[in-house]
Scaffold this motif. Structure first.
Motif, PDB file in Angstrom:
ATOM      1  N   PRO A 350     -10.309 -16.031  18.458  1.00  0.00           N
ATOM      2  CA  PRO A 350     -11.683 -16.108  18.967  1.00  0.00           C
ATOM      3  C   PRO A 350     -11.831 -15.362  20.290  1.00  0.00           C
ATOM      4  N   ARG A 351     -12.885 -14.531  20.360  1.00  0.00           N
ATOM      5  CA  ARG A 351     -13.161 -13.745  21.573  1.00  0.00           C
ATOM      6  C   ARG A 351     -11.895 -13.008  22.049  1.00  0.00           C
ATOM      7  N   ALA A 352     -11.166 -12.444  21.090  1.00  0.00           N
ATOM      8  CA  ALA A 352      -9.874 -11.835  21.408  1.00  0.00           C
ATOM      9  C   ALA A 352     -10.003 -10.670  22.386  1.00  0.00           C
ATOM     10  N   SER A 353     -11.130  -9.945  22.314  1.00  0.00           N
ATOM     11  CA  SER A 353     -11.303  -8.798  23.210  1.00  0.00           C
ATOM     12  C   SER A 353     -11.257  -9.243  24.667  1.00  0.00           C
ATOM     13  N   LEU A 354     -11.823 -10.423  24.956  1.00  0.00           N
ATOM     14  CA  LEU A 354     -11.786 -10.945  26.328  1.00  0.00           C
ATOM     15  C   LEU A 354     -10.350 -11.199  26.772  1.00  0.00           C
ATOM     16  N   VAL A 355      -9.529 -11.715  25.856  1.00  0.00           N
ATOM     17  CA  VAL A 355      -8.127 -11.986  26.188  1.00  0.00           C
ATOM     18  C   VAL A 355      -7.378 -10.689  26.472  1.00  0.00           C
ATOM     19  N   VAL A 356      -7.650  -9.660  25.669  1.00  0.00           N
ATOM     20  CA  VAL A 356      -7.005  -8.358  25.874  1.00  0.00           C
ATOM     21  C   VAL A 356      -7.417  -7.764  27.223  1.00  0.00           C
ATOM     22  N   ILE A 357      -8.694  -7.861  27.562  1.00  0.00           N
ATOM     23  CA  ILE A 357      -9.177  -7.347  28.853  1.00  0.00           C
ATOM     24  C   ILE A 357      -8.527  -8.107  30.007  1.00  0.00           C
ATOM     25  N   MET A 358      -8.424  -9.436  29.856  1.00  0.00           N
ATOM     26  CA  MET A 358      -7.759 -10.243  30.883  1.00  0.00           C
ATOM     27  C   MET A 358      -6.309  -9.814  31.060  1.00  0.00           C
ATOM     28  N   ALA A 359      -5.624  -9.549  29.950  1.00  0.00           N
ATOM     29  CA  ALA A 359      -4.232  -9.106  30.014  1.00  0.00           C
ATOM     30  C   ALA A 359      -4.117  -7.789  30.768  1.00  0.00           C
ATOM     31  N   THR A 360      -5.089  -6.892  30.543  1.00  0.00           N
ATOM     32  CA  THR A 360      -5.094  -5.589  31.222  1.00  0.00           C
ATOM     33  C   THR A 360      -5.336  -5.755  32.718  1.00  0.00           C
ATOM     34  N   LEU A 361      -6.311  -6.588  33.078  1.00  0.00           N
ATOM     35  CA  LEU A 361      -6.583  -6.842  34.498  1.00  0.00           C
ATOM     36  C   LEU A 361      -5.353  -7.431  35.188  1.00  0.00           C
ATOM     37  N   THR A 362      -4.727  -8.402  34.527  1.00  0.00           N
ATOM     38  CA  THR A 362      -3.537  -9.047  35.096  1.00  0.00           C
ATOM     39  C   THR A 362      -2.412  -8.044  35.282  1.00  0.00           C
ATOM     40  N   TYR A 363      -2.234  -7.149  34.311  1.00  0.00           N
ATOM     41  CA  TYR A 363      -1.158  -6.166  34.390  1.00  0.00           C
ATOM     42  C   TYR A 363      -1.322  -5.276  35.617  1.00  0.00           C
ATOM     43  N   PHE A 364      -2.573  -4.937  35.950  1.00  0.00           N
ATOM     44  CA  PHE A 364      -2.816  -4.073  37.108  1.00  0.00           C
ATOM     45  C   PHE A 364      -2.954  -4.873  38.401  1.00  0.00           C
ATOM     46  N   GLY A 365      -2.603  -6.174  38.346  1.00  0.00           N
ATOM     47  CA  GLY A 365      -2.609  -7.001  39.550  1.00  0.00           C
ATOM     48  C   GLY A 365      -3.985  -7.388  40.046  1.00  0.00           C
ATOM     49  N   LEU A 366      -4.980  -7.382  39.141  1.00  0.00           N
ATOM     50  CA  LEU A 366      -6.356  -7.716  39.513  1.00  0.00           C
ATOM     51  C   LEU A 366      -6.687  -9.138  39.053  1.00  0.00           C
ATOM     52  N   PRO A 367      -7.637  -9.815  39.712  1.00  0.00           N
ATOM     53  CA  PRO A 367      -7.973 -11.194  39.331  1.00  0.00           C
ATOM     54  C   PRO A 367      -8.521 -11.259  37.909  1.00  0.00           C
ATOM     55  N   GLU A 368      -7.938 -12.121  37.070  1.00  0.00           N
ATOM     56  CA  GLU A 368      -8.419 -12.227  35.691  1.00  0.00           C
ATOM     57  C   GLU A 368      -9.792 -12.891  35.626  1.00  0.00           C
ATOM     58  N   THR A 369     -10.184 -13.571  36.721  1.00  0.00           N
ATOM     59  CA  THR A 369     -11.520 -14.197  36.755  1.00  0.00           C
ATOM     60  C   THR A 369     -12.643 -13.165  36.770  1.00  0.00           C
ATOM     61  N   TRP A 370     -12.310 -11.904  37.016  1.00  0.00           N
ATOM     62  CA  TRP A 370     -13.319 -10.848  36.969  1.00  0.00           C
ATOM     63  C   TRP A 370     -13.932 -10.722  35.575  1.00  0.00           C
ATOM     64  N   ILE A 371     -13.282 -11.305  34.581  1.00  0.00           N
ATOM     65  CA  ILE A 371     -13.807 -11.255  33.220  1.00  0.00           C
ATOM     66  C   ILE A 371     -15.166 -11.950  33.141  1.00  0.00           C
ATOM     67  N   ALA A 372     -15.450 -12.821  34.140  1.00  0.00           N
ATOM     68  CA  ALA A 372     -16.737 -13.527  34.176  1.00  0.00           C
ATOM     69  C   ALA A 372     -17.916 -12.565  34.194  1.00  0.00           C
ATOM     70  N   LEU A 373     -17.670 -11.347  34.663  1.00  0.00           N
ATOM     71  CA  LEU A 373     -18.733 -10.347  34.773  1.00  0.00           C
ATOM     72  C   LEU A 373     -19.364 -10.020  33.423  1.00  0.00           C
ATOM     73  N   VAL A 374     -18.577 -10.084  32.341  1.00  0.00           N
ATOM     74  CA  VAL A 374     -19.103  -9.693  31.026  1.00  0.00           C
ATOM     75  C   VAL A 374     -19.369 -10.883  30.109  1.00  0.00           C
ATOM     76  N   LEU A 375     -19.068 -12.095  30.566  1.00  0.00           N
ATOM     77  CA  LEU A 375     -19.222 -13.263  29.698  1.00  0.00           C
ATOM     78  C   LEU A 375     -20.666 -13.481  29.253  1.00  0.00           C
ATOM     79  N   GLY A 376     -21.616 -13.224  30.158  1.00  0.00           N
ATOM     80  CA  GLY A 376     -23.017 -13.497  29.853  1.00  0.00           C
ATOM     81  C   GLY A 376     -23.550 -12.716  28.667  1.00  0.00           C
ATOM     82  N   VAL A 377     -23.063 -11.485  28.472  1.00  0.00           N
ATOM     83  CA  VAL A 377     -23.574 -10.651  27.375  1.00  0.00           C
ATOM     84  C   VAL A 377     -22.511 -10.389  26.312  1.00  0.00           C
ATOM     85  N   ASP A 378     -21.385 -11.099  26.416  1.00  0.00           N
ATOM     86  CA  ASP A 378     -20.292 -10.811  25.481  1.00  0.00           C
ATOM     87  C   ASP A 378     -20.704 -11.051  24.037  1.00  0.00           C
ATOM     88  N   HIS A 379     -21.484 -12.105  23.783  1.00  0.00           N
ATOM     89  CA  HIS A 379     -21.882 -12.389  22.403  1.00  0.00           C
ATOM     90  C   HIS A 379     -22.722 -11.247  21.842  1.00  0.00           C
TER      91      HIS A 379
END
Length: 407
Positions: A350-379
């Motif tokens: 479920p919502r796997a793309s968000l998990v992949v994006i979080m993994a990418t952000l984490t890999y580059f040492g960026l806060p994974e909470t930044w994913i909140a930016l796209v949650l509102g329109v993700d659906h």
């Protein structure tokens, strides 16, 4: 019948938007939220029905499809051609997302103070499995019953490949087993027909629920991001059409006409899984041999998520642009390679793309909470990428069939 069903789907979409807008306008926030819960129940029940049939449908159709091939060499040959197309399509999708996000700059000038309160990343999301070692280990099921219980499509595909190839390599083709599998496939296709009759209701509920809580204004909040993504997705559809034309010739036109209904269904429910049974039914009617469809589609749902990969690149770079983070050319190339690997195991999550994006952000040492930016329109964006996954897999099945002389 098919044309009437397509019109019924479109009517359900329009009615869902109108009812959702009415709830959003004439009910207070708490009442609208309560109404949305009831609407979403209809969608949830439909998606649960789809998940109920996916595992046995994939298992029976894939084993039957492989077993009817001449020998194990045919399985390997078709598999190599299929994976060659998938890897090429994946690379094009990822690269297109990167190029378009640089051209459109959807994250430039975004007011992050407004979106910081949209919510945090899902607490249950984890990036542990998105490593090369985790992916390769996860390919092989510990138990086929566990894989089916959890709807692990990739593991079911691996098991089906072994069983189907074993049946194909036997001199007498294990007729009783083959007959049982074929009968199982026919039964599951009939069950699928029953379930799909509920699709218009699910579509109405899905759109009414979304619009009731977020309103039509949700389209304007991230207008540039949404329009940019859909423009990029349209470009990918055009590239898929051109690629299909180069291989299939004029037959690509009826192909795109026939997959309109499954694509609409995937778009409306934001689930490419919901359209799987319809594609399995539609493509053989266009002349694509069922054994090719039964082989390519399950693999495509694990390895060829063109829309999801396009979104991963576009959304990741959008988040970075919005936060003023710049990646070097080398870092961007590595990001594409990272997404190429991690996106291959996201089917059914479920919502796997968000998990992949979080993994990418984490890999580059960026806060994974930044994913909140796209949650509102993700659906809303999930609707587009689900439809694109359907188109990409349908074109792939037709192309492989053409290469095999099975069209």
């Amino acid at each position: 019948m098919n044309k009437r069903f397509a019109y019924l789907i479109i009517a359900s979409m329009v009615l869902g938007i109108l009812v959702g807008w009415g709830c959003n306008q004439f009910l207070d926030a708490e009442q609208a939220k309560h109404a949305a819960k009831w609407f979403s129940m209809g969608t949830d029940v439909f998606l649960r029905l789809i998940k109920m049939i996916i595992a046995p449908l994939v298992l029976t159709t894939l084993i039957a499809g492989i077993a009817h091939m001449e020998d194990a060499a045919a399985v390997g040959r078709i598999g190599a051609k299929t994976m060659g197309w998938f890897v090429s399509a994946s690379a094009v999708s990822l690269l297109l997302g990167l190029v378009m996000v640089h051209l459109l700059h959807p994250g430039a000038g975004l007011n992050l103070a407004e979106v910081s309160a949209t919510g945090a990343a899902p607490a249950a999301a984890t990036t542990d499995a998105f490593t090369l070692q985790g992916f390769l280990t996860h390919l092989v099921p510990v138990s086929i019953f566990e894989a089916m219980a959890k709807n692990e499509i990739l593991q079911i595909v691996v098991f089906s490949l072994f069983v189907g190839t074993a049946v194909a390599s036997l001199d007498k083709k294990a007729p009783q087993v083959l007959e049982l599998v074929e009968q199982g496939a026919q039964i599951m296709l009939k069950v699928t027909g029953f379930v799909m009759k509920l699709a218009p209701v699910a579509i109405f509920c899905a759109l009414a629920s979304t619009i009731a809580t977020q309103g039509l204004s949700m389209l304007a909040v991230y207008g540039k991001f949404v329009l940019g993504f859909y423009a990029t997705m349209g470009t990918l559809w055009l590239l898929l059409f051109v690629a299909g034309w180069l291989v299939l010739g004029r037959r690509v036109i009826p192909l795109f006409g026939a997959i309109r209904e499954p694509a609409l269904l995937a778009f409306s429910t934001a689930s490419s899984e919901a359209a799987y049974p319809r594609i399995l039914d539609v493509l053989p009617k266009l002349g694509v041999r069922r054994r090719i469809v039964s082989f390519v589609l399950p693999l495509g749902y694990s390895f060829n998520l063109d829309g999801s990969m396009l979104y991963c690149t576009f959304a990741t770079m959008f988040i970075l642009q919005a936060h003023g983070v710049h990646l070097s050319i080398q870092q961007q190339i590595f990001m594409l390679l990272l997404l190429m690997v991690t996106s291959k195991g996201i089917a059914g999550v479920p919502r796997a793309s968000l998990v992949v994006i979080m993994a990418t952000l984490t890999y580059f040492g960026l806060p994974e909470t930044w994913i909140a930016l796209v949650l509102g329109v993700d659906h809303l964006l999930d609707m587009g990428r689900s439809a694109t996954n359907v188109v990409g897999n349908s074109v792939a099945a037709a192309v492989v069939a053409k290469w095999e002389g099975e069209l």
